[in-house]
Design a protein around this motif. Structure first.
Motif, PDB file in Angstrom:
ATOM      1  N   ARG A  90     -58.662  39.683  73.081  1.00  0.00           N
ATOM      2  CA  ARG A  90     -59.271  39.743  71.197  1.00  0.00           C
ATOM      3  C   ARG A  90     -58.833  38.145  70.730  1.00  0.00           C
ATOM      4  NH1 ARG A  90     -54.496  43.306  70.767  1.00  0.00           N
ATOM      5  NH2 ARG A  90     -52.841  42.785  69.874  1.00  0.00           N
ATOM      6  N   MET A 178     -61.986  42.620  57.662  1.00  0.00           N
ATOM      7  CA  MET A 178     -61.658  44.029  58.851  1.00  0.00           C
ATOM      8  C   MET A 178     -62.984  43.580  59.335  1.00  0.00           C
ATOM      9  SD  MET A 178     -58.787  44.608  59.537  1.00  0.00           S
ATOM     10  CE  MET A 178     -58.872  46.563  60.502  1.00  0.00           C
ATOM     11  N   GLU A 179     -63.539  44.560  61.251  1.00  0.00           N
ATOM     12  CA  GLU A 179     -64.600  44.963  61.026  1.00  0.00           C
ATOM     13  C   GLU A 179     -65.146  45.804  61.067  1.00  0.00           C
ATOM     14  OE1 GLU A 179     -66.223  43.038  63.552  1.00  0.00           O
ATOM     15  OE2 GLU A 179     -65.552  42.315  64.614  1.00  0.00           O
ATOM     16  N   GLU A 180     -64.024  46.577  60.345  1.00  0.00           N
ATOM     17  CA  GLU A 180     -64.838  48.161  60.051  1.00  0.00           C
ATOM     18  C   GLU A 180     -64.908  48.140  58.440  1.00  0.00           C
ATOM     19  OE1 GLU A 180     -62.326  48.897  63.178  1.00  0.00           O
ATOM     20  OE2 GLU A 180     -61.778  47.769  61.293  1.00  0.00           O
ATOM     21  N   LYS A 276     -61.111  38.807  63.388  1.00  0.00           N
ATOM     22  CA  LYS A 276     -61.548  39.877  62.865  1.00  0.00           C
ATOM     23  C   LYS A 276     -61.233  40.899  62.973  1.00  0.00           C
ATOM     24  CE  LYS A 276     -65.919  39.821  59.778  1.00  0.00           C
ATOM     25  NZ  LYS A 276     -66.403  38.245  60.684  1.00  0.00           N
ATOM     26  N   LYS A 278     -59.461  44.850  64.083  1.00  0.00           N
ATOM     27  CA  LYS A 278     -60.744  46.407  64.813  1.00  0.00           C
ATOM     28  C   LYS A 278     -59.305  46.792  65.018  1.00  0.00           C
ATOM     29  CE  LYS A 278     -62.057  46.963  68.205  1.00  0.00           C
ATOM     30  NZ  LYS A 278     -61.862  47.959  68.605  1.00  0.00           N
ATOM     31  N   THR A 282     -62.055  52.256  67.615  1.00  0.00           N
ATOM     32  CA  THR A 282     -63.154  51.775  66.966  1.00  0.00           C
ATOM     33  C   THR A 282     -64.385  50.869  67.878  1.00  0.00           C
ATOM     34  OG1 THR A 282     -62.618  51.220  64.577  1.00  0.00           O
ATOM     35  CG2 THR A 282     -64.440  50.127  65.382  1.00  0.00           C
ATOM     36  N   LEU A 284     -67.615  48.655  69.100  1.00  0.00           N
ATOM     37  CA  LEU A 284     -67.780  48.281  68.311  1.00  0.00           C
ATOM     38  C   LEU A 284     -70.105  48.161  68.941  1.00  0.00           C
ATOM     39  CD1 LEU A 284     -66.576  44.385  67.731  1.00  0.00           C
ATOM     40  CD2 LEU A 284     -66.960  46.164  66.160  1.00  0.00           C
TER      41      LEU A 284
END
Length: 325
Positions: A90, A178-180, A276, A278, A282, A284
């Protein structure tokens, strides 16, 4: 544990005092247990991208410079030297060092000191973030004009480079942390300082920051002592306490090292779009594999249309979206 030792945290009011927290109360933005967990050295799968941030110190305090690296980590070593493999690679930030620079009172001398520190780090201009508020504007402009000759050592160069100057009165950006996230920083935070601090907090919370041994205890203390929240008249937008209020609570000491730290994080996440955090559970959405029928009419392919099968993207993986100039 979940409140990081903060006796005034809203969870303490609700779970211990069994009361609603007072309206407009401020709590620590960055929790200490997040920072304690971040004391490690990430190990990367390939070469890293150097990054730095500088707070020039507006109130007579010494300037502070933070340096670090961006990359895809595959493991980390704790401060005892034990290796821990990550479940999956990551993107993370490794902050290697934060320290004070000499208090010169002269823009050219501060620029020279800054460039001398940046030269061995290999930082590209757009990955150097500097506070350009007030006297910082003069230092930033000098560095922009002298970067090629004093950092890149190109004699006689008059080229002016673009560096990541941040004015602390600016509004928050249109980016998402954030990704979310469903809202942008502009929809969540009062201004750029709030974006810097709360984005750094979310990177800490989701284990996307490593703190090296060159990050001083003074810096860590500043990071975990800045308070923030939603204040009256600002709607639900979040903001940190003023530097004046922070200094009143902390013996007239300014959080300049922590500001340099958050400026490094701010610069990194704006330069590298893949950076970003995550949430661990989650998943993707995977990129769609191109179909030969994507451009087809009812009778089949439209003759004359270019057909992009995306083989390079599939073979090489997602390209890093970073400007290296």
């Amino acid at each position: 544990k979940d409140v990081g030792g903060d006796a005034e945290h809203p969870l303490i009011w609700s779970e211990v005092y069994v009361m609603f927290p007072p309206n407009g109360m401020l709590v620590n933005i960055i929790q200490r247990h997040w920072v304690d967990r971040a004391k490690k050295e990430f190990l990367f799968e390939s070469a890293t991208i150097p990054v730095a941030g500088e707070d020039v110190g507006l109130t007579g305090d010494p300037p502070a410079l933070a340096s670090g690296r961006i990359g895809r980590a595959v493991a980390f070593t704790d401060f005892n030297g034990v290796r821990h493999d990550l479940p999956a690679p990551r993107w993370v930030i490794q902050v290697d060092a934060v320290g004070e620079l000499p208090l010169t009172g002269d823009s050219q001398l501060l620029a020279d000191e800054t460039m001398e520190r940046l030269k061995p780090l290999g930082v590209k201009p757009n990955l150097f973030g500097i506070d350009r508020t007030g006297v910082g504007q003069g230092t930033m402009d000098i560095i922009r004009h002298q970067w090629r000759s004093k950092i890149d050592m190109i004699r006689g160069s008059s080229e002016v480079v673009d560096i990541a100057g941040v004015h602390y009165s600016e509004g928050a950006s249109e980016t998402k942390v954030m990704e979310e996230d469903s809202k942008t920083c502009k929809e969540l935070y009062v201004g750029v300082i709030a974006e810097m601090w709360y984005a750094t907090a979310r990177f800490f919370e989701h284990d996307c920051i490593g703190i090296g041994k060159g990050v001083t205890d003074k810096t860590i203390s500043q990071l975990v002592n800045r308070r923030g929240g939603s204040t009256a008249g600002r709607g639900k937008l979040m903001e940190p306490e003023s530097k004046k209020d922070y200094k009143q609570r902390n013996g007239d000491k300014s959080p300049d090292e922590a500001d340099a730290f958050t400026l490094l994080v701010h610069t990194a996440r704006h330069a590298v779009s893949e950076l970003k955090p995550k949430a661990p559970d989650t998943t993707l959405e995977r990129p769609k594999i191109p179909s030969i029928f994507d451009k087809a009419s009812g009778d089949g392919l439209k003759f004359g249309d270019a057909l992009d099968m995306g083989w390079k993207r599939m073979a090489m993986g997602k390209e890093i979206n970073v400007n290296t100039d």
